[in-house]
Design an enzyme around this catalytic site. Structure first.
Site, short mmCIF file in Angstrom:
data_model
loop_
_atom_site.label_atom_id
_atom_site.label_comp_id
_atom_site.label_asym_id
_atom_site.label_seq_id
_atom_site.Cartn_x
_atom_site.Cartn_y
_atom_site.Cartn_z
N HIS A 468 0.83 -1.21 0.00
CA HIS A 468 0.00 0.00 0.00
C HIS A 468 0.86 1.26 0.00
O HIS A 468 0.68 2.15 -0.84
CB HIS A 468 -0.92 -0.01 1.22
CG HIS A 468 -1.76 1.21 1.37
ND1 HIS A 468 -3.07 1.28 0.94
CD2 HIS A 468 -1.49 2.45 1.89
CE1 HIS A 468 -3.56 2.49 1.18
NE2 HIS A 468 -2.61 3.21 1.77
N GLU A 469 1.77 1.34 0.95
CA GLU A 469 2.58 2.55 1.05
C GLU A 469 3.48 2.72 -0.17
O GLU A 469 3.76 3.85 -0.59
CB GLU A 469 3.40 2.53 2.34
CG GLU A 469 2.58 2.62 3.60
CD GLU A 469 1.64 3.82 3.65
OE1 GLU A 469 1.97 4.88 3.07
OE2 GLU A 469 0.55 3.69 4.24
N HIS A 472 1.79 4.72 -2.76
CA HIS A 472 1.98 6.17 -2.60
C HIS A 472 3.35 6.59 -3.13
O HIS A 472 3.48 7.64 -3.78
CB HIS A 472 1.90 6.54 -1.11
CG HIS A 472 0.53 6.52 -0.53
ND1 HIS A 472 -0.52 7.24 -1.06
CD2 HIS A 472 0.04 5.88 0.57
CE1 HIS A 472 -1.60 7.05 -0.32
NE2 HIS A 472 -1.29 6.23 0.67
N HIS A 475 3.32 6.91 -6.78
CA HIS A 475 2.62 8.14 -7.16
C HIS A 475 3.58 9.33 -7.16
O HIS A 475 3.54 10.19 -8.04
CB HIS A 475 1.46 8.38 -6.20
CG HIS A 475 0.37 9.24 -6.73
ND1 HIS A 475 -0.73 9.60 -5.98
CD2 HIS A 475 0.19 9.85 -7.93
CE1 HIS A 475 -1.53 10.37 -6.70
NE2 HIS A 475 -0.99 10.55 -7.87
#
Length: 681
Positions: A468-469, A472, A475
């Site tokens: 998940h992280e 980020h 991104h």
């Protein structure tokens, strides 16, 4: 101070901050010079004789404040990841000053006059799409910051912003203190029955480090339901653990709940000043949801089926509990323990059986990085010649599919007393073609550090958090914009979780899972039947997880839907919380919200006020995108390039919902999310 690492651009690769040269004495002078320099740059824009142009006003604004940006990105990451008493003192001093500095810019009538004049004739300026959006976003930012208010209103707004900045800092610092203070100290090893030998050793080392030699310490994470509750066999110990967790920030365990209530009143007053009925209405107007009705309609649709699922799960757990104790009632400290037992029985999946297959290094290199290679063509090289802000921080250079250098990724994986709970991504350098900068990003996690010399064996939830992280991080790394205003994750709050949630999909994909899930001792892959059982068990407990999340989202929403009058009249945080959960239909005694008011750092010490709904709002886009990845004949690499090019690389330079609709060929649909969470009728 004439010599300060923040006064000049770093000479290290990718302008990585020179952490080896930075000391605590550098922060305050850098903040002071950074603010003074930016105000001088703004004054120079105001003093121009020539009419406003995009170049002399908007682009000039984008170029301003370089020192302030450099020190802020480094310092506020440190506040979360490795704080100490001096860092907290500096934070307490600079936070209200930074709020005042922001107001000095956004409430500058001459500067706003120039921006407003450009905005009014933007169609005549011959700007490209990114420039037009930048002008429009600056104009909206200034208006939402109070540029159109009269002098008296602006004076009150400045007071509110300063007080909120101070309160947010206090909440974050007190939350860390309260979480550390709530560490459960145990006198007997017998009380840790159910934990692995490695976990027991780690608890003993933790206790010794905290000044309790000969005892065992279980530190808390910043959530209500502590993961260790799934393993502890001693019910009384579980009850103590849950009480310590839920009590943080209330009464004798700190005043953060009262502080949070006060903050919601201040936010409500600010919203009223700016022309909104409440803070949620103000906040959501600049999100992709646009209206409070859109948020409330979605949440209302999800609550009944989620609660029904949770109640069915509760009945199963109660039956299992009473098989061992006929008189027992299912409590919050029982849920995770009996849920794990049932999951193991029904699917023959034991979390402790999974751990030897989930070693951190393999998950990172052969899972997270491998998936980024399969989908986007990325490769990684650890840079042991580059240092982070803490000895445990690791630095990796990231290369694009064509071998060109993309940026730096820093990993800070382990829990420590100086780090706040949870997991997050920060930028240390923001990509921008205007400033010629490439991205440097960091992921922070709170994996329990193993005993000295032992491997870090992860839970399945740890693996999910790692993927998940890193979503980020991607991104930020993929950002390809001209202006820093739009860089990386600078998107609406209810869109920012979308890329990270999509990246979770790769953790269980056969071609990824088979590559990293190998036994720590034998190197054998996770048995196929165990993989099948694990996948089958994925929806087990979905009712609990959805209700736990929705309760927190609805609690946040209730706090910020209050008008100023309501907020000022009702200051009893605990009573308000109980009533808000009851009204929302999620007051299940055995399922406390993921965060209670006293430690809800997302909304009181972070940027999620009236925005915690964004996780499930973004999950609508995520589930729809996962479905897209599974459709058609196009290769994963080709789809990855398209996903990157049309969404991940654009940052805030495009309207995210318009970009998603163009990417997907239609507006997002909620059905894939309902199916994923077992909420379909």
């Amino acid at each position: 101070m004439t010599s300060n690492p923040f006064f000049e651009r770093s000479a290290l690769p990718y302008e990585l901050p020179p952490f080896a040269e930075i000391s605590e004495e550098h922060y305050l002078p850098a903040f002071e010079r950074g603010m003074a320099e930016q105000l001088a740059e703004i004054a120079a824009i105001d003093a121009l004789d020539e009419a406003p142009t995009f170049a002399n006003t908007i682009a000039a604004l984008e170029r301003s404040g370089e020192i302030l940006t450099r020190v802020s990105l480094v310092f506020f990451n440190l506040v979360s990841s490795d704080t100490n008493e001096r860092i907290q003192e500096i934070e307490a001093e600079v936070s209200p000053r930074l709020a005042a500095h922001s107001d000095a810019i956004h409430l500058d009538p001459v500067l706003f006059g120039r921006i407003d004049a450009l905005y009014e004739r933007r169609a005549e300026l011959g700007l490209d799409a990114e420039q037009t959006r930048l002008l429009e976003r600056y104009h909206l930012r200034f208006v939402r910051a109070g540029a159109r208010l009269d002098a008296a209103q602006q004076a009150r707004l400045r007071e509110l912003n300063a007080e909120l900045a101070t309160a947010s800092t206090e909440f974050g610092q007190e939350n860390l203190t309260a979480t550390n203070a709530a560490t459960l100290i145990l006198d007997s090893e017998d009380e840790l029955a159910g934990l692995t030998p490695a976990a027991v050793t780690a608890a003993a080392e933790n206790a010794a480090a905290l000044g309790h030699p000969g005892k065992w310490a279980l530190s808390l994470q910043n959530v209500s339901n502590q993961p260790v509750l799934a393993e502890l066999e001693n019910r009384a110990v579980r009850e103590r653990m849950m009480a310590a967790s839920l009590g943080r920030g209330f009464g004798a365990n700190g005043d953060n709940a009262a502080l949070g209530a006060r903050m919601t009143a201040l936010r409500a007053e600010r919203a009223e000043l700016l022309g909104y009925s409440d803070h949620a209405s103000y906040a959501v107007a600049d999100q992709t949801a646009k209206t409070v009705e859109a948020v409330e309609d979605m949440l209302a649709r999800l609550v009944p089926p989620a609660v029904a699922n949770a109640e069915r799960e509760a009945a199963e757990l109660t039956a299992a509990l009473r098989a061992s104790d006929p008189e027992a009632e299912l409590r919050s400290w029982d849920w995770q323990f009996w849920s794990e037992k049932l999951r193991a029985e029904q699917f023959s999946v034991d979390g402790e059986v999974l751990r030897p297959y989930l070693e951190l290094e393999r998950v990172l290199w052969d899972g997270v990085f491998h998936a980024a290679g399969l989908v986007y063509g990325l490769t990684f090289r650890e840079r042991t010649d580059l240092t982070g802000y803490h000895p445990e921080v690791r630095v990796f250079e990231v290369f694009d599919a064509d071998g060109s250098a993309l940026g730096l990724f820093l990993g800070d994986f382990f829990k420590r007393p100086s780090k706040r709970g949870g997991a997050w991504m920060n930028s240390l350098v923001r990509q921008s073609k205007l400033l010629g900068q490439r991205p440097v990003v960091v992921n922070n996690l709170n994996i329990v550090k193993p005993a000295e010399g032992e491997p870090a064996l992860l839970t399945w939830d740890n693996v999910r958090t790692l993927f998940h992280e890193f979503g980020h991080a991607l991104h930020g790394l993929f950002s390809d914009v001209v202006y820093p205003f739009f860089s990386g994750t600078a998107v609406p709050r209810d869109f920012v979780e979308f890329p990270s949630q999509v990246n979770e999909m790769w953790m269980a994909r056969p071609e990824v899972l088979a590559n990293y899930a190998r036994h720590i001792e034998t190197g054998e892959p996770m048995p196929a039947e165990l993989v099948e059982r694990m996948v089958a068990a994925e929806q087990f407990g979905e009712g609990f997880r959805t209700v736990e999340y929705l309760a927190a989202a609805l609690l946040d929403w209730a706090w910020h839907r209050r008008t100023r009058a309501e907020a000022e009249a009702d200051t009893d945080a605990e009573a308000f919380e109980d009533e808000a959960l009851r009204k929302a239909g999620v007051a299940l005694a055995a399922i406390p919200p993921r965060y209670r008011t006293g430690y809800f750092a997302h909304i009181f010490a972070g940027g999620y006020a009236a925005g915690y709904y964004s996780y499930i709002w973004s999950e609508v886009l995520d589930a729809d995108t996962v479905q897209w990845f599974d459709e058609g004949e196009e290769s994963i690499r080709a789809k990855g390039d398209r996903f990157r090019g049309e969404l991940l690389s654009r940052g805030g330079s495009v309207d995210p919902m318009e970009a998603f609709a163009a990417f997907r060929g239609r507006a997002p649909e909620i059905e894939p999310l309902l199916a994923r969470r077992g909420l379909s009728s």
